[in-house]
Write an enzyme that holds these catalytic residues in place. Structure first.
Site: not given
Ligand code: ATP
Ligand code: MG
Length: 572
Positions: A44, A270, A280
C-alpha cells in the site's frame, strides 16, 4: 528468542533454499495444478518500505525467479486519504535497489476500480450485497465479539432495486463521507468476524494519486485484494499471518464472482527484529515528530534508510535468506542482520585511513619537506582489489586512543619508549609528548627506523601493534555520524509503554574534526568503505564540496556470533 536464533544458524548453514511456501509451489507445478507460478508484491503506498517488506519481496520475487514464473508489483492503492505519489515512486526505487525487476508487470488496484464496481453491482443483483445506512459506530456495535454473534442491520433486507439505486448514487457523489457503505451479505453470526457482512465500499470524497476525482467511493482491502489477484492470474497470493482470518472472505468473493482465475492465499510469519519497530504507522510518527532526519534516516529500518546507512542490498537479501520463512512468529536479533551485512562488507569494502579523534605525531628524525607515497593494500581479504598510495610526511595524525602516557599491561599500542608499526609505512618509537594547560596530550614526538619501510625490518622485529595514520599536510576534514540502535530495548513495543520513551538518546552521535585520507574525496554515495581499525563507513548525501559527511554503517566487531555462542552455552 535464543532458540529462534539457534534455529536460524542451522538455516544459514543449509545451502539449498526450501520452506513451506516453496514446497507448496513445487508440488503445484509437479502435480500439474498450475502451468507456471505467478506471485505479486502488493504494497500500500502509504509509507516507505522497511526490512519486513524486504522479506516479502525476496519471497515473492525469489519464488518467481527460482520456478521460472513471474512476480508482479501491484500497488494496493485503495485508500486515498493515506496514499501519495511520493510513496509510489519510492517503493519502485526500493524494490529495484533490492535487486528485483517486475518487467512489464506493474499494476495498481485502482486500474481495476471499474471492474470491481461492476462486480459489486453483480453481488447486489444477486442479493449478496446491500447498502447500509448505519453509522460507523452502529456498525461496530452490531458486529458482536469473538464470543457473541453480531446482529443484523435494519437495512439488511432492502430490495435489490433500492440497493442498486443507492449504490449508483453513492458513486455519483450524492452522499457525504460515512453516510452509507456497501456490505457483503454473508452471516452476522459467523464465528469469523470477517464474514459478518464485511464492508465492500466506503464513501470517501478525496483526490486519489492516480484516479484523481473520478471516484468518491473506494473498495475495501478485502473487496479489492483477491479480485485483483484473480484479474492478474496470480497463482500464489502470499501474505503475512494477520490475513489468515481474511482467507475465508478472500475465497467467498472469488467463489461468488465470475473471476477469470481462482488464486489461493498462503500466510507466513512476518519479520520482527529486536531494537526495531516495523510498522509504517509508527515509522511515519517518528518522521512527523522529528525523532529522525526523515524516512531515509540511517537509523530507520526502511530500505532507503538502510541504503543511506551503507547496507548493501546483497546483505539484506542474505539476511532474509538466513532468517527463513516459517508459519510461526519469532523475533530475530538485529545482530543477525548486521552479521549478514558485515560479511559482505568484510569481503568487498575497500580499506581506507581515517582518524576520528586525531592527535599530532612529529617524527623528529624524518626529513622536513619530504613526502613519500606509501603503497597500501585496498583489501587484505581480496588481493585483486590492488593497492593505492597514501602520502607520508614528518608530521602525522594518529588516533588519540592509540597512545597512553602510562599504559596498563594489556595496552600494546603507542606509549613512551614503545615501538609500533604504522600500517604500510614505518616503525616509530615514542620519545616524548607535550600537554596543554589542561593536561591534555597535544603532540607526540617519535623517531622512525628508515629500515622498516613498508612495515618490516631486516632483523625481523615485530611490534605488537599496527596503527593507522594520516599525513598532517594531506588530510580532508570530515564530519562522522556514529549510529546505534534507534530503540534501547530489544522489544520496544512490548510492555505497553509508549515506544517514544524507549528512543535511544545515543542512536546518533556526531563527531566533528575527523580527518580522512585524500582518496576519500571521491567515494561515491552508496559505496561503503572500511576505515581501517575503526569500522565501516559510507559518505552521506549531506556531503558537500569541502564538507564531507560519513555515516558509520557498522562497527567491526560481530556481536551476533557472540550471541549465538551464548545461546549454545545456555543450552538453547
Ligand atoms: P506495516 O505493518 O509495516 O504498516 P503493511 O503490512 O501495512 O506494513 P503493506 O504495504 O500492506 O504494509 O505490505 C505489503 C506486503 O508486505 C504485504 O503482503 C505484507 O504482508 C508484507 N509485509 C509487511 N510487513 C511485513 C513484515 N514485517 N514481514 C514480512 N512481510 C511483511
Ligand atoms: Mg497492510
Amino acid at each position: 528468542m535464543l532458540s529462534s536464533a539457534t534455529m536460524n544458524t542451522e538455516t544459514a548453514s543449509t545451502p539449498e533454499r526450501s520452506d513451506f511456501v516453496r514446497d507448496i509451489v513445487a508440488a503445484d507445478l509437479r502435480e500439474g495444478r498450475i502451468d507456471s507460478v505467478v506471485t505479486r508484491f502488493p504494497p500500500e503506498p502509504n509509507g516507505y518500505l522497511h526490512i519486513g517488506h524486504a522479506k516479502s519481496i525476496c519471497l515473492n520475487f525469489g519464488i518467481a525467479g527460482e520456478f521460472g514464473g513471474r512476480c508482479h508489483l501491484r500497488f494496493d492503492d485503495t485508500n486515498p486519504l493515506k496514499e501519495e505519489q511520493e510513496y509510489i515512486d519510492s517503493i519502485q526505487e526500493d524494490v529495484r535497489w533490492l535487486g528485483f525487476d517486475w518487467g512489464q508487470h506493474l499494476y495498481f488496484a485502482s486500474d481495476y476500480f471499474e471492474q470491481l464496481y461492476d462486480w459489486a453491482v453483480l453481488l447486489v443483483r444477486d442479493g449478496k450485497a446491500y447498502v447500509d445506512d448505519l453509522s460507523a459506530d452502529e456498525i461496530r456495535s452490531h458486529r458482536g465479539t469473538l464470543t457473541e454473534p453480531g446482529s443484523n442491520s435494519r437495512w439488511r433486507d432492502r430490495g435489490v432495486e433500492e440497493n442498486l439505486d443507492l449504490f449508483a448514487r453513492m458513486r455519483a457523489g450524492e452522499f457525504p463521507n460515512g453516510a452509507r457503505v456497501l456490505r457483503a451479505k454473508i452471516d452476522m453470526a459467523s464465528g469469523n468476524i470477517n464474514l459478518r457482512d464485511p464492508i465492500m465500499y466506503r464513501i470517501v470524497h478525496a483526490t486519489h494519486p492516480r484516479t484523481a476525482d473520478a471516484w468518491c467511493i473506494y473498495p475495501s482491502y478485502d473487496f479489492a485484494h483477491g479480485q485483483s489477484d484473480a484479474i492478474e492470474g496470480v497463482t500464489h497470493s502470499i501474505c503475512t499471518l494477520e490475513f489468515q482470518d481474511h482467507r475465508p472472505l478472500y475465497d467467498w468473493f472469488t467463489a461468488n464472482l465470475p473471476v477469470p482465475s481462482v488464486p489461493h492465499q498462503y500466510e507466513f510469519a512476518r519479520l520482527n527484529l529486536t531494537h526495531t519497530v516495523l510498522s509504517k504507522r509508527v515509522l511515519l510518527r517518528l518522521v512527523n515528530e522529528g525523532s529522525v532526519r526523515g524516512w531515509d534516516d540511517p537509523r530507520m529500518p526502511t530500505l532507503t534508510g538502510l541504503r543511506r546507512r551503507g547496507f548493501p542490498a546483497e546483505g539484506l537479501r542474505d539476511f532474509v535468506a538466513m532468517a527463513g520463512v516459517a508459519r510461526a512468529d519469532s523475533v530475530i536479533e538485529v545482530e543477525m542482520l548486521e552479521h549478514a551485512v558485515r560479511d559482505i562488507l568484510n569481503r568487498n569494502a575497500p580499506r581506507r585511513f581515517a582518524v576520528l579523534d586525531p592527535v599530532k605525531v612529529v617524527i623528529d628524525n624524518y626529513p622536513e619537506g619530504l613526502t613519500e607515497e606509501m603503497e597500501v593494500p585496498n583489501n587484505p581479504e581480496d588481493p585483486d582489489a590492488g593497492t593505492r598510495t597514501v602520502p607520508f610526511t614528518r608530521e602525522l595524525w594518529i588516533e588519540r586512543e592509540d597512545f597512553m602516557e602510562d599504559p596498563p599491561s594489556k595496552f600494546f599500542r603507542l606509549a613512551p619508549g614503545r615501538e609500533v608499526r604504522l600500517r604500510s609505512a614505518y616503525f616509530i618509537t615514542c620519545t616524548d609528548f607535550l600537554k596543554d594547560d589542561d593536561g591534555r596530550i597535544v603532540e607526540l614526538h617519535c623517531t622512525y627506523d628508515p629500515a622498516s619501510r613498508g612495515g618490516s625490518t631486516p632483523d625481523g622485529r615485530r611490534p605488537k601493534a599496527t596503527l593507522h595514520w594520516l599525513s598532517a599536510s594531506h588530510t580532508i576534514p570530515a564530519e562522522v555520524r556514529l549510529y546505534d540502535h534507534l530503540f534501547t530495548s530489544p522489544h520496544p513495543s512490548a510492555g505497553g509503554r509508549d515506544i517514544f520513551e524507549d528512543l535511544n538518546p545515543e542512536s546518533e552521535v556526531i563527531l566533528s574534526g575527523c580527518l580522512v585520507e585524500p582518496s576519500l574525496v571521491s567515494v561515491p554515495i552508496g559505496e561503503t568503505v572500511q576505515f581501517e581499525r575503526v569500522g565501516y563507513f559510507c559518505p552521506d548525501p549531506d556531503s558537500a564540496p569541502g564538507v564531507l559527511v560519513f555515516n558509520r554503517t557498522l562497527g567491526l566487531r560481530d556481536t551476533w556470533a557472540k550471541l549465538q555462542a551464548q545461546g549454545r552455552h545456555d543450552g538453547a
